[in-house]
Design a protein around this motif. Structure first.
Motif, PDB file in Angstrom:
ATOM      1  N   ALA A 133      57.984  60.465 -42.200  1.00 52.23           N
ATOM      2  CA  ALA A 133      57.181  60.593 -43.416  1.00 52.23           C
ATOM      3  C   ALA A 133      56.525  59.262 -43.775  1.00 52.23           C
ATOM      4  O   ALA A 133      55.378  59.234 -44.254  1.00 52.23           O
ATOM      5  N   VAL A 136      53.422  58.746 -41.349  1.00 49.98           N
ATOM      6  CA  VAL A 136      52.291  59.601 -41.701  1.00 49.98           C
ATOM      7  C   VAL A 136      51.746  59.231 -43.085  1.00 49.98           C
ATOM      8  O   VAL A 136      50.535  59.094 -43.282  1.00 49.98           O
ATOM      9  N   GLY A 137      52.656  59.052 -44.056  1.00 47.67           N
ATOM     10  CA  GLY A 137      52.225  58.753 -45.415  1.00 47.67           C
ATOM     11  C   GLY A 137      51.535  57.406 -45.538  1.00 47.67           C
ATOM     12  O   GLY A 137      50.516  57.282 -46.234  1.00 47.67           O
ATOM     13  N   LEU A 159      46.865  66.565 -50.566  1.00 48.56           N
ATOM     14  CA  LEU A 159      48.220  66.128 -50.902  1.00 48.56           C
ATOM     15  C   LEU A 159      48.619  66.604 -52.293  1.00 48.56           C
ATOM     16  O   LEU A 159      49.784  66.956 -52.525  1.00 48.56           O
ATOM     17  N   THR A 190      59.739  65.417 -43.300  1.00 50.87           N
ATOM     18  CA  THR A 190      58.479  64.691 -43.102  1.00 50.87           C
ATOM     19  C   THR A 190      57.356  65.295 -43.936  1.00 50.87           C
ATOM     20  O   THR A 190      56.614  64.579 -44.620  1.00 50.87           O
ATOM     21  N   THR A 194      55.767  63.165 -47.184  1.00 52.42           N
ATOM     22  CA  THR A 194      54.479  62.506 -46.915  1.00 52.42           C
ATOM     23  C   THR A 194      53.583  62.353 -48.138  1.00 52.42           C
ATOM     24  O   THR A 194      53.024  61.271 -48.355  1.00 52.42           O
ATOM     25  N   ALA A 198      52.178  58.696 -49.415  1.00 55.22           N
ATOM     26  CA  ALA A 198      50.740  58.446 -49.286  1.00 55.22           C
ATOM     27  C   ALA A 198      50.129  58.018 -50.620  1.00 55.22           C
ATOM     28  O   ALA A 198      49.298  57.100 -50.666  1.00 55.22           O
TER      29      ALA A 198
END
Length: 320
Positions: A133, A136-137, A159, A190, A194, A198
Motif C-alpha cells: 500500500a 502504490v499510495g 480515491l 493494499t 492505498t 496517497a
C-alpha cells in the motif's frame, strides 16, 4: 593546496583535505540516524509501545524454539484445558497448544518467515500489505501532487470514491470476491490502505514542491521522477513512517476481523481472528482461554503500535 588560517598560510595535501570531509559526511549520516532513533527513547509513550511490539516480534521470530509443540499438533486427551505446566496457556477444542498457536500466529502477522511444522503459510501478512500500500499510495500521491491539473483531479476523485465505502464493508467485498488466502489478504490490505496513504503523500508533496531546492532541481533540468523520489519523498518521510506504523495496527485489526468472520486465512492456520471465532463457542461452557488469549494478543499489539506511533509524532512535533 593551501589556505589561510588566522592570517597564516597553511599547506595541506589533496589526500589530507579530502579525508576529513568523508569523515564528517559519515558522522553527519550517523548523527541523523541517531537523532531519528533518539526520538523513540525521548518519549515514554513510544518506549512502552516499542517494548510491546518488540516482545511480539521476538516470540514470532523464535516461535519454533519457544514451544515443544507445533501449531497443528493435537492432544486428544486434553481438549479445552486451562493453563497448566504442560500447556502454559491451555488448549483449544482439538487439544492444540494455545501458546504455540498464538506465537505462530504472530509470525503470520508480523514476521516475513513461513510457519514451521506441517503448515506452510507465508508470514508477515500485515507487513506485506502495508508495504505494498505504501508503494502504490506514495507513487499516486507524488504524481498527483507534483503534476496537479487534470491528473490530480482524476486520481483524487477515484480515491475519494474508494474512501466513501466503509472500510470493513470494503474488506468484505474484496475478500468475498477473491476468496480466503494469505495473498488475497495482502491484496485487500493494499487496496484499502492505498487511498489514505496517497492523500497524505499528496498533501506533503503540495507543500514541499514549493520549496527552493525543488526549484533548483527543476532549473538543473532534473527528471520529474528524480525530483519526486529523491528530492520530495525523503523530506516527507517522517509523517509517512508514523502513518505506516498506525496502518500496520489497522491491518492487524482488519486481519482479526476477517478471520473472525471466516474470510481470513484458511484453516487450520493459527490466525488470531479465527482462533477467537472458534474459541467463543466454548466460553459459556467454562473454557474462555481459546478466545481470551488471541483477543489479548490482537489488542496488545495494536495498542503497542499506536503508542509507538503517537510517541514518535509527539516528540517530532516538539522540534518543528
Amino acid at each position: 593546496m593551501s589556505f589561510a588560517l588566522n592570517g597564516v598560510d597553511v599547506a595541506v595535501s589533496e589526500q589530507e583535505a579530502v579525508a576529513p570531509v568523508k569523515f564528517r559526511a559519515g558522522a553527519s549520516f550517523l548523527r541523523r540516524v541517531w537523532e531519528g532513533i533518539s526520538i523513540i527513547f525521548a518519549s515514554k509513550t513510544a518506549m512502552i509501545g516499542l517494548v510491546i511490539v518488540l516482545f511480539w516480534v521476538f516470540v514470532a521470530v523464535f516461535a519454533p524454539f519457544l514451544t515443544p509443540y507445533t501449531p497443528l499438533e493435537q492432544d486428544w486427551k486434553a481438549p479445552n484445558q486451562g493453563p497448566s505446566a504442560r500447556h502454559i496457556l491451555g488448549t483449544d477444542e482439538l487439544g492444540r497448544d494455545l501458546w504455540s498457536r498464538l506465537i505462530h500466529g504472530a509470525r503470520v502477522v508480523l514476521v516475513i518467515l513461513p510457519l514451521s511444522g506441517d503448515l506452510w503459510i507465508p508470514g508477515g501478512t500485515a507487513i506485506w500489505g502495508v508495504f505494498a500500500a505504501l508503494i502504490v499510495g506514495m507513487t499516486l500521491g507524488l504524481v498527483s501532487g507534483y503534476y496537479g491539473g487534470w491528473l490530480d483531479e482524476v486520481v483524487m476523485r477515484l480515491l475519494d470514491a474508494m474512501m466513501a465505502v466503509p472500510i470493513i464493508l470494503l474488506y468484505l467485498i474484496i475478500m468475498a470476491a477473491l476468496g480466503a488466502s494469505a495473498v488475497n489478504v495482502v491484496i485487500a490490505i493494499t487496496i484499502v490502505g492505498t487511498p489514505g496513504i496517497a492523500r497524505l503523500v499528496r498533501s506533503l508533496t503540495l507543500d514541499i514542491r514549493t520549496r527552493e531546492y525543488i526549484r533548483a532541481a527543476e532549473t538543473r533540468g532534473e527528471n520529474p521522477w528524480y525530483i519526486m523520489f529523491i528530492e520530495i519523498l525523503p523530506n516527507a518521510r517522517g509523517p509517512i513512517i508514523v502513518d505506516a506504523m498506525l496502518r500496520v495496527g489497522y491491518a492487524i485489526f482488519a486481519m482479526g476481523t476477517l478471520g473472525f468472520l471466516g474470510l481470513g486465512l484458511p484453516p487450520p492456520s493459527p490466525d488470531w481472528g479465527s482462533m477467537v471465532a472458534k474459541g467463543r463457542e466454548f466460553i459459556l461452557a467454562g473454557s474462555p482461554w481459546a478466545a481470551l488469549w488471541p483477543s489479548v494478543a490482537i489488542a496488545s499489539l495494536v495498542v503497542g503500535l499506536n503508542l509507538l506511533a503517537d510517541g514518535m509524532r509527539e516528540e517530532s512535533m516538539r522540534y518543528q
